[in-house]
Design a protein around this motif. Structure first.
Motif, mmCIF file in Angstrom:
data_model
loop_
_atom_site.group_PDB
_atom_site.id
_atom_site.type_symbol
_atom_site.label_atom_id
_atom_site.label_comp_id
_atom_site.label_asym_id
_atom_site.label_seq_id
_atom_site.Cartn_x
_atom_site.Cartn_y
_atom_site.Cartn_z
ATOM 1 N N UNK A 25 -72.846 33.841 35.385
ATOM 2 C CA UNK A 25 -73.795 32.916 34.755
ATOM 3 C C UNK A 25 -74.474 32.016 35.782
ATOM 4 N N UNK A 26 -73.769 31.697 36.868
ATOM 5 C CA UNK A 26 -74.376 30.884 37.924
ATOM 6 C C UNK A 26 -75.460 31.654 38.664
ATOM 7 N N UNK A 27 -75.316 32.964 38.726
ATOM 8 C CA UNK A 27 -76.244 33.789 39.506
ATOM 9 C C UNK A 27 -77.395 34.364 38.690
ATOM 10 N N UNK A 28 -77.152 34.624 37.412
ATOM 11 C CA UNK A 28 -78.129 35.373 36.621
ATOM 12 C C UNK A 28 -78.613 34.571 35.414
ATOM 13 N N UNK A 29 -79.922 34.570 35.230
ATOM 14 C CA UNK A 29 -80.527 33.993 34.038
ATOM 15 C C UNK A 29 -80.810 35.114 33.034
ATOM 16 N N UNK A 30 -80.947 34.796 31.752
ATOM 17 C CA UNK A 30 -81.231 35.846 30.762
ATOM 18 C C UNK A 30 -82.477 36.663 31.085
ATOM 19 N N UNK A 31 -83.534 35.997 31.621
ATOM 20 C CA UNK A 31 -84.777 36.730 31.876
ATOM 21 C C UNK A 31 -84.678 37.696 33.053
ATOM 22 N N UNK A 32 -83.537 37.725 33.738
ATOM 23 C CA UNK A 32 -83.354 38.691 34.819
ATOM 24 C C UNK A 32 -82.923 40.063 34.294
ATOM 25 N N UNK A 33 -82.511 40.112 33.028
ATOM 26 C CA UNK A 33 -82.103 41.385 32.430
ATOM 27 C C UNK A 33 -83.340 42.113 31.908
ATOM 28 N N UNK A 34 -83.304 43.430 31.973
ATOM 29 C CA UNK A 34 -84.455 44.242 31.572
ATOM 30 C C UNK A 34 -84.428 44.562 30.078
ATOM 31 N N UNK A 35 -83.285 45.004 29.582
ATOM 32 C CA UNK A 35 -83.153 45.401 28.181
ATOM 33 C C UNK A 35 -83.126 44.153 27.278
ATOM 34 N N UNK A 36 -84.038 44.050 26.291
ATOM 35 C CA UNK A 36 -84.083 42.866 25.415
ATOM 36 C C UNK A 36 -82.758 42.582 24.709
ATOM 37 N N UNK A 37 -82.025 43.636 24.352
ATOM 38 C CA UNK A 37 -80.733 43.446 23.684
ATOM 39 C C UNK A 37 -79.740 42.785 24.638
ATOM 40 N N UNK A 38 -79.828 43.146 25.916
ATOM 41 C CA UNK A 38 -78.967 42.530 26.928
ATOM 42 C C UNK A 38 -79.385 41.075 27.182
ATOM 43 N N UNK A 39 -80.687 40.819 27.117
ATOM 44 C CA UNK A 39 -81.179 39.446 27.279
ATOM 45 C C UNK A 39 -80.575 38.548 26.197
ATOM 46 N N UNK A 53 -77.864 35.430 26.659
ATOM 47 C CA UNK A 53 -78.139 34.095 26.126
ATOM 48 C C UNK A 53 -76.972 33.611 25.271
ATOM 49 N N UNK A 54 -76.426 34.514 24.449
ATOM 50 C CA UNK A 54 -75.308 34.150 23.580
ATOM 51 C C UNK A 54 -74.048 33.866 24.395
ATOM 52 N N UNK A 55 -73.802 34.664 25.421
ATOM 53 C CA UNK A 55 -72.631 34.442 26.280
ATOM 54 C C UNK A 55 -72.739 33.081 26.967
ATOM 55 N N UNK A 56 -73.922 32.768 27.479
ATOM 56 C CA UNK A 56 -74.129 31.478 28.134
ATOM 57 C C UNK A 56 -73.922 30.319 27.181
ATOM 58 N N UNK A 57 -74.422 30.452 25.947
ATOM 59 C CA UNK A 57 -74.246 29.401 24.946
ATOM 60 C C UNK A 57 -72.770 29.195 24.630
ATOM 61 N N UNK A 58 -72.037 30.279 24.512
ATOM 62 C CA UNK A 58 -70.605 30.178 24.204
ATOM 63 C C UNK A 58 -69.852 29.458 25.312
ATOM 64 N N UNK A 59 -70.168 29.776 26.567
ATOM 65 C CA UNK A 59 -69.465 29.140 27.686
ATOM 66 C C UNK A 59 -69.819 27.655 27.783
ATOM 67 N N UNK A 60 -71.087 27.317 27.510
ATOM 68 C CA UNK A 60 -71.498 25.907 27.596
ATOM 69 C C UNK A 60 -70.856 25.064 26.504
ATOM 70 N N UNK A 61 -70.656 25.647 25.335
ATOM 71 C CA UNK A 61 -70.095 24.895 24.207
ATOM 72 C C UNK A 61 -68.579 25.010 24.119
ATOM 73 N N UNK A 62 -67.981 25.825 24.995
ATOM 74 C CA UNK A 62 -66.534 25.971 24.998
ATOM 75 C C UNK A 62 -65.998 26.882 23.916
ATOM 76 N N UNK A 63 -66.875 27.623 23.251
ATOM 77 C CA UNK A 63 -66.436 28.556 22.210
ATOM 78 C C UNK A 63 -66.153 29.924 22.826
ATOM 79 N N UNK A 64 -65.427 30.787 22.134
ATOM 80 C CA UNK A 64 -65.078 32.099 22.699
ATOM 81 C C UNK A 64 -66.316 32.937 23.012
ATOM 82 N N UNK A 65 -66.218 33.719 24.089
ATOM 83 C CA UNK A 65 -67.292 34.645 24.458
ATOM 84 C C UNK A 65 -66.659 36.021 24.633
#
Length: 466
Positions: free
Chosen positions: A27-41, A45-57
């Protein structure tokens, strides 16, 4: 070359869902817009949100969160679970590098295609405008990808650095004032210097003197005059250089040249000869002036990069960029307030100095705070946008001229005494990463655009330091 890197995207997402520590590194190295596949983007984004809020990812959380995504049915409910099952932690770093690399390549490709598609249309702006857009776009790509750069080991080349320091190689470029060079060791590459003062204190005089002195060392100086037209800047520099020439010949009968006389075409014959010498000296210096108004920090970056490359090709060392002044830089995007806009601009100055690999000297206004105090010497808190400036600046110097206030005093005695301090300029050094903070005294002639060492205070300083 395949610029999608889908396998690397799957490998990184799977490893991030499997191991929280790996997830944080990615997450420190990659932003969502660096991914090519929209589903991966969307997944990132969801993984980053989970880590920021302390919820499971984990795979289940991401699958449920993306259930409404248009591609969810095509990829199937077990897509992220399969990624976790195939996760290999030791190869994640390589996959992260691949994703970051492909993202940069796609951005460069898109930028190049856009500019290339417009090259055939001669009505779509000028060639210089297209080149400026290309350089600005390239700078944006470089800035956006900066978070993906690797840190350098602290001990790398440490002994070589130390040996260079003992040889004096780490000293900066002298700025023409010995009193200032003593406490700063000169101005260094990527430094950001801020010179602040109230109106009519001599900010522009001081800034132009620094740029002129750096150019006299054979280094290129670029002046962004966002307030004064080029002719006035030229007149000031000519007077400064004419003053320097007259100083070299103390028996010269010619009076000093004032820039107001040049602008008004008012001079005597001897002054013209001295001014001509100053103009010839100016023409020999590697110095350029841009007096376009309404420039953004991106415009300044593009023009500065282009000029630095031109000097590189000509074999001229990079000197400095002088911006007069910060408050006149136009924001790229308007924010909620002028203060917020300018704070954003100030925060970009350090990245600008790194991008052009040259020091930046910024002039800045001081607010009216000193006017309401008995001691009218300014402090850092009196600088407009002082918080942002104090954070990014390597060196902050505030200027104070007692004569300015004495000349405007209602007391006749004060006005009469102004003549005794009319050439006294106090340099109040409020921040200095390379040395001490202290108060210095210099000599100034505002009318001649000249700032020089105060020989009396300089001799005292020499006696104290041996």
């Amino acid at each position: 070359m395949n610029l999608a890197a889908l396998e690397s995207e799957q490998a990184v997402i799977g490893a991030a869902l499997y191991d929280p520590d790996t997830c944080d590194v990615a997450l420190e190295r990659l932003r969502p817009d660096m991914f090519f596949e929209p589903y991966h983007v969307a997944a990132w984004e969801r993984i980053g949100l989970s880590r920021r809020t302390g919820s499971p990812a984990d795979a289940l959380v991401v699958t449920q969160a993306l259930a409404g995504h248009p591609a969810a049915e095509a990829f199937g409910p077990g897509y992220f679970t399969d990624m976790v099952d195939k996760a290999v932690l030791w190869s994640v770093a390589s996959h992260i590098d691949t994703i970051a690399d492909r993202a940069v390549r796609r951005q460069v490709q898109s930028l190049a295609k856009d500019i290339a598609s417009r090259c055939d249309d001669v009505l779509d702006g000028s060639g210089d405008l297209l080149l400026a857009e290309l350089e600005r776009g390239a700078a944006d790509v470089a800035r956006a990808s900066g978070s993906a750069s690797l840190a350098i080991p602290a001990g790398l080349d440490a002994m070589e650095m130390l040996e260079a320091a003992w040889r004096g190689d780490n000293r900066g470029v002298p700025v023409g004032l010995e009193c200032l060079d003593r406490v700063t060791s000169g101005i260094r590459q990527e430094d950001v210097w801020v010179i602040g003062a109230r109106t009519s204190m001599g900010k522009s005089v001081f800034g132009l003197n620094l740029a002129r002195a750096i150019s006299q060392k054979g280094r290129g100086s670029m002046i962004f005059s966002l307030e004064m037209p080029r002719r006035e800047v030229q007149a000031r520099l000519i007077c400064d250089l004419a003053f320097e020439r007259r100083r070299a010949f103390p028996d010269c009968p010619n009076p000093n040249v004032r820039y107001s006389d040049i602008l008004q075409g008012r001079s005597i014959k001897d002054q013209r000869s001295l001014a001509n010498d100053g103009a010839r000296a100016l023409a020999s210096l590697p110095m350029v002036i841009c007096d376009a108004g309404g420039l953004t920090i991106d415009d300044i970056r593009v023009q500065a990069l282009r000029q630095m490359r031109a000097w590189d090709r000509a074999g001229v060392a990079r000197g400095c960029v002088l911006i007069d002044h910060i408050g006149l830089i136009r924001p790229v995007k308007k924010g909620d307030s002028k203060a917020a806009d300018t704070a954003d601009i100030v925060n970009e100055l350090k990245s600008l100095s790194k991008a052009i690999r040259a020091p930046i000297i910024c002039l800045s206004q001081v607010n009216r705070g000193p006017e309401g105090r008995q001691d009218k010497r300014p402090t850092v808190a009196d600088l407009n946008w002082s918080g942002a400036i104090e954070q990014i600046a390597d060196f902050i110097c505030l200027l104070y001229r007692e004569a300015y206030y004495l000349e405007r005093s209602a007391d006749r005695g004060d006005r009469d005494s102004a003549v005794f301090v009319e050439n006294k300029l106090e340099l109040l050094i409020q921040k200095n990463r390379s040395g001490p903070t202290c108060n210095l005294e210099a000599w100034i002639d505002v009318a001649c655009n000249a700032v020089r060492d105060n020989e009396v205070s300089l001799s005292d300083d020499r006696s104290r330091h041996g």
